[in-house]
Structure formats: C-alpha cells, structure tokens
Design an enzyme around this catalytic site. Structure first.
Site, PDB file in Angstrom:
ATOM      1  N   GLU A 305       0.923  -1.621  -0.231  1.00 34.54           N
ATOM      2  CA  GLU A 305      -0.036   0.224   0.297  1.00 34.54           C
ATOM      3  C   GLU A 305       0.923   1.448   0.099  1.00 34.54           C
ATOM      4  OE1 GLU A 305      -3.321   0.209   2.993  1.00 34.54           O
ATOM      5  OE2 GLU A 305      -4.355   0.286   1.935  1.00 34.54           O
ATOM      6  N   HIS A 333       8.300 -26.821  -0.342  1.00 34.44           N
ATOM      7  CA  HIS A 333       7.291 -28.147  -0.385  1.00 34.44           C
ATOM      8  C   HIS A 333       6.195 -27.207  -1.723  1.00 34.44           C
ATOM      9  CE1 HIS A 333       9.210 -30.676   1.857  1.00 34.44           C
ATOM     10  NE2 HIS A 333       9.266 -29.804   2.551  1.00 34.44           N
ATOM     11  N   LYS A 447     -13.405   2.165  -1.780  1.00 34.54           N
ATOM     12  CA  LYS A 447     -13.413   2.133  -1.561  1.00 34.54           C
ATOM     13  C   LYS A 447     -14.933   3.093  -1.926  1.00 34.54           C
ATOM     14  CE  LYS A 447     -10.650   1.703   2.827  1.00 34.54           C
ATOM     15  NZ  LYS A 447     -10.018   3.041   4.205  1.00 34.54           N
TER      16      LYS A 447
END
Ligand code: PA5
Length: 459
Positions: A305, A333, A447
C-alpha cells in the site's frame, strides 16, 4: 518430547533482547555475481540517501503532528501508556475481546499477538478474536462459541467509517444489546479512532463509549505502535514497554545518513536498486519461524500500500515491488521449484531464529536409525537450521539476491525492532521511488465504489 531448549536464555522473554543480525552479503555482486549490487552503485546513491534520510528526520520531529510521527511512537507513546494500561485493565475483565478492524487497523496487533501468544501463556488476559474480514460464515462460527455476557468489543478504525468495520460493529453491538440490554452493551464497548472525525468518533460522543484517540497523522498501516496495536496487545499481556523499547533500539541504530551505519537505509537502497537496475520486481519474505506468518502479512500490506504507486509522469516505471509471503520450510514443498527455475525477477528476505526456546531430540528406533542415520543425535532445531541453510544456498546459487535477518529471540523487544526497521525501510524506499508512502489513492477509489454499489447516493 518437546521441551525448553538447553541453550535457552531463561530471561529471554522478560528482558530486552539483543539487536537483530542483518546479513546483506548475498545482495552484493561481490558475493552473488552480476545479479547483485556493486558497492559503487550504492556509493553513487549516497547523496540521495543522505537527502532522504534528512527529509525523514525533519518530518519525524514536531511530536504527533509530524508526517512521519509513526517513526517516533516509541517516544511519543510514553505519556499515553498509563491511559492505555487503564483501558487494557478494563478489557481484561472479559473472557473474550472481539477486535473489529481491517487492514492497518488489525494486522499489526494480529502479527504481534500471533508471534507472542505462545510465549505469554500465563497472561490471564482475555482471548483476542480478530474479526477482520466480511465473512458471515466465520462470524457465525465465532459467535456460536462465545457468550455475550463474557465478551467485549474493541472497534478500531482510523476513518471511523470503513464499511467492513462499521458492518461488523453494528452486528456485534446488536448481538450484545439483545442479550444484555443497551446500557450493559455500551459498557462493553471500546473504540480507537480519529480524535475528531468520523462516524465512530461521533458515536463515542453520543453514546459515551470508552475510547482512545488515534493521533491524526498516524495512518492505519503505520499505527501498530499507537493505541491501535498497544491497547489490544496490552489487554492480552504483551509487554508493550518492551515493544516500544525494541522500536527505540532500532531507531537509534538507524540514526546515521550513511547506509553502512544505518541498516534501514542500506536495505531500502538495495531493495530499490535491485528493482530498478536488475529487474527484481518481486520481493519474497520467507521466515523460518511459523510465529512470524502474520508479521509477513503486516509487512506485505505496509509494502504494497505504501509503494505500489504510479508516478504523475507516466514515462516513469510504476513504483514498488510485489511483496510475497513464503514460509520456511513449508514452501520449499510449494513455491521453491518456481523460485529456482523460473524468472530471475525476485529477491528474498529470510528471517531465522538463532536460538529456539524449545527443542526436541529426534527419538530414533532401529528402523528409523537405519533409514535416516544422519538424524542420529539431532534435534528439531538442527533440522530447521539445515533446511534454512540449504534453501538460502540454492536461492543464491540460482542467482537470486537475498538477505537474512537473524533474530536472537522472538519477544516483544525483537518484534519492536522488526516493526521499526520495516516501517523505516518502507518510508525510505518510497522516497527513493519519489512516491508518498502514506497515502493509498486507488484504495480510496475502491471504497467509494463499494459504497456506490450498495446504493449510496453521494459516495
Ligand atoms: O493502512 C491503511 O491505511 C489501510 O489499510 C487502513 O488501515 C484500512 O483501509 C482500514 O481503514 P480504517 O482504519 O480507516 O478503518
């Protein structure tokens, strides 16, 4: 059997830890070859580094009103501690505290809590539940396990208006109120939000809810050392004095304008140069300590951010590298194959614990001793150290620049150091890219759009 390690320092959890070791040798061409940075490239950047260091120092001063006050919270929060402790004490009367907040209003406390909860078993404080995401199933499961009469809410939001946080708060307040009545429900609510603005601040005034202010200049992802992190952590018995002392220890270590004497400046310069001159656009953080899983989430948010920004001048490459979490040894893995054979566009930050608090000698019987003779007399920590050394070696052999943070312990002091180190590195790096580390313009756009989709007429 798992038992306290014989090499453990018995005072490690209580006393301030030593400094973090930082080994950057595998970031340099001298050790790594052409994928690494030449020392003279760092020297060429020295005047810029000096300038941005001065800029940071200037903007840290001036108390909580300073733009980079987040780097001085180890000092600024001292007079606040009594008040924070008082609120924490009140929260401790409840068996369960539901922390309602998202992103920077949750991740820092979650990271420290997750890293320390196994080393502070006797705190006697409440169980802390991070109600971060909007997920009806998870909330349903959580509430099925909790009793309103044993619970309290802690709502944390800088803006006081974040939709996820507001929705969770309203649902949980209703859950408390239905069971306990309005007055009792109010007595079980704490809020940390902007001192003056936002819906939550107005609510606190209107309903006389207990609250602590989040200093206006401290933004979400830089707020873990403010009441945003300190209050919930203190409530669960974390040594917040130690956390701040660790941050201060790192701040003192980073006072110089010379990258040779200021690790945050050196790391910022290396991360920046590797991206802009060697095409290392992916920055993998890989701790060999499971308890640091959420610390890496915190770092990813801080990094992404703060740095992921377009320049006004579109001819310039966008700033920032993609932060990625990998966990040692599990991701050997999973992701390692790609790291070893795919593009050379990555750099790595390993984190390891040099001394573990617990250990276990591997109990071999005849069959396992025959199959695994190299495990004879070895412990779990021998295995994790060997796995780390092997991964770092193959990553280096593949030509990936990498650094290692060596933690002498995993306690509040060391976490304070790590937090301060990466907040500082992030701000320096943003200034090298010439972007603002403190804003998130496109997130704000999202937003607003979400509010519009919900039918808000003037989002
Ligand atoms: O770092 C940030 O600024 C964000 O991640 C915010 O913390 C997040 O969006 C939540 O915002 P608020 O604290 O206003 O509820």
């Amino acid at each position: 059997m798992i038992s306290p390690s014989s090499t453990q320092n018995p005072a490690a959890d209580a006393s301030p830890a030593g400094g973090i070791g930082i080994d950057t040798s595998n970031m340099y061409a001298e050790r790594l070859g052409p994928q690494g940075i030449e020392k003279n490239e760092l020297h060429a950047l020295a005047p810029t580094l000096k300038r941005i260091h001065e800029q940071v120092c200037e903007n840290m001063r001036g108390g909580l009103e300073a733009p980079y006050a987040c780097l001085n919270l180890h000092h600024e929060m001292r007079p606040w501690l009594a008040r924070i402790e008082q609120a924490a004490e009140a929260l401790r009367h409840h068996a369960d505290v539901l922390l309602i907040g998202i992103g920077g209003s949750s991740l820092g406390a979650a990271a420290v809590h997750y890293a320390l909860h196994t080393t502070t078993p006797a705190h006697g404080g409440p169980r802390l539940h991070f109600v971060e995401n909007i997920d009806p199933h998870e909330l349903y499961c959580l509430l099925s396990d909790l009793r309103p009469e044993a619970s309290a809410l802690l709502a944390i939001s800088k803006s006081g208006e974040t939709i996820e946080t507001v929705v969770q708060y309203l649902i949980l307040r209703d859950w408390l109120t239905r069971a306990l009545g309005e007055q009792e429900a109010r007595r079980r609510q704490w809020v940390v939000t902007d001192p003056e603005r936002g819906w939550l601040r107005e609510l606190c005034a209107r309903e006389q809810l207990a609250s602590l202010p989040l200093p206006a200049k401290i933004g979400g992802r830089y707020s873990v050392l403010s009441p945003v992190g300190l209050l919930p952590l203190a409530a669960t018995g974390v040594d917040i004095d130690g956390l701040l002392a660790g941050a201060q220890q790192n701040a003192v270590r980073c006072e110089s304008d010379d990258p040779g004497d200021n690790p945050a400046l050196e790391l910022a310069a290396l991360y920046y140069l590797l991206d802009t001159t060697r095409g290392k656009h992916v920055s993998v953080m890989m701790p060999y300590v499971n308890r640091l899983r959420l610390f890496v989430d915190w770092y990813c948010q801080l990094w992404a951010e703060s740095l992921g920004k377009r320049h006004a001048d579109t001819r310039r490459a966008p700033a920032g590298t993609l932060p990625v979490r990998a966990m040692g040894a599990v991701d050997q893995h999973s992701q390692l194959q790609m790291y070893l054979e795919s593009r050379l566009d990555k750099m790595f930050s390993f984190i390891r614990l040099t001394r573990w608090e617990q250990d276990a000698v591997i109990p071999l019987d005849d069959s396992s001793r025959t199959a695994f003779p190299h495990l004879h007399g070895k412990t779990m920590t021998d295995v994790i150290h060997a796995e780390f050394r092997a991964t770092r070696q193959v990553i280096s052999d593949a030509g990936h620049p990498n650094l290692t943070l060596e933690l002498p312990a995993l306690d509040a002091g060391v976490l304070g150091q790590l937090i301060d180190l990466y907040q500082r590195v992030t701000i320096y790096t943003a200034l090298l890219y010439d972007v603002n580390p403190l804003d998130q313009p496109s997130v704000e756009k999202g937003k607003r759009l979400a509010r519009q989709y919900l039918g808000h007429e003037n989002p």
